[in-house]
Design an enzyme around this catalytic site. Structure first.
Site, PDB file in Angstrom:
ATOM      1  CB  THR A   1      65.401 -39.610 -37.361  1.00 22.65           C
ATOM      2  OG1 THR A   1      66.016 -38.800 -38.350  1.00 22.65           O
ATOM      3  CG2 THR A   1      65.357 -38.880 -36.027  1.00 22.65           C
ATOM      4  CB  CYS A   2      64.010 -44.068 -40.231  1.00 19.38           C
ATOM      5  SG  CYS A   2      63.638 -44.719 -41.868  1.00 19.38           S
TER       6      CYS A   2
END
Length: 130
Positions: free
Chosen positions: A79-80
């Protein structure tokens, strides 16, 4: 010829079809003999990593499906970190760093910066965004 794929998922885990379509595409890529190295969850897509998602008994558990795909096929689920923090998606490391009481990232998911995605883009034969 086997190709190396990277997927970018920007849609939330539920409420739109795109994340489920990304998962089904990921399965098809692997079934066709290609390599899926990474799924990068960006923007609202970070909700795919929530350990607090509880679908109804008759609904598909997409978070668990991503976890199974990762463990069975060695696919990295990232995930960013910036998008995740803005949306309350917190890893163990980020919870400690920001003195938060707990994390809510599902097992098998990690947080990364856009640099990790950029590196993937350079090495992938195909990048598909959902």
């Amino acid at each position: 010829m086997s190709l190396n794929y990277v997927l970018v998922v920007s849609a939330p885990v539920y409420g739109r079809q795109a994340s489920l379509s990304a998962y089904r595409f990921a399965q098809a890529v692997i079934e066709q003999g290609h390599t899926l190295t990474r799924v990068f969850f960006y923007q609202d897509g970070v909700s795919n990593a929530s350990s607090l998602t509880v679908p109804a008994n008759d609904e598909f558990d997409l978070v668990a499906a991503w976890q199974a795909l990762s463990s069975e096929h060695g696919v990295e689920l990232e995930t960013c970190v910036a998008a995740a923090l803005r949306r309350g998606q917190i890893s163990d490391d980020e919870a400690k760093q920001h003195a938060l009481p707990t994390s809510n990232m599902a097992k098998g998911f990690t947080q990364a910066g856009l640099g990790g995605l950029s590196e993937s883009l350079l090495t992938a034969d195909r990048v598909v965004q959902f």
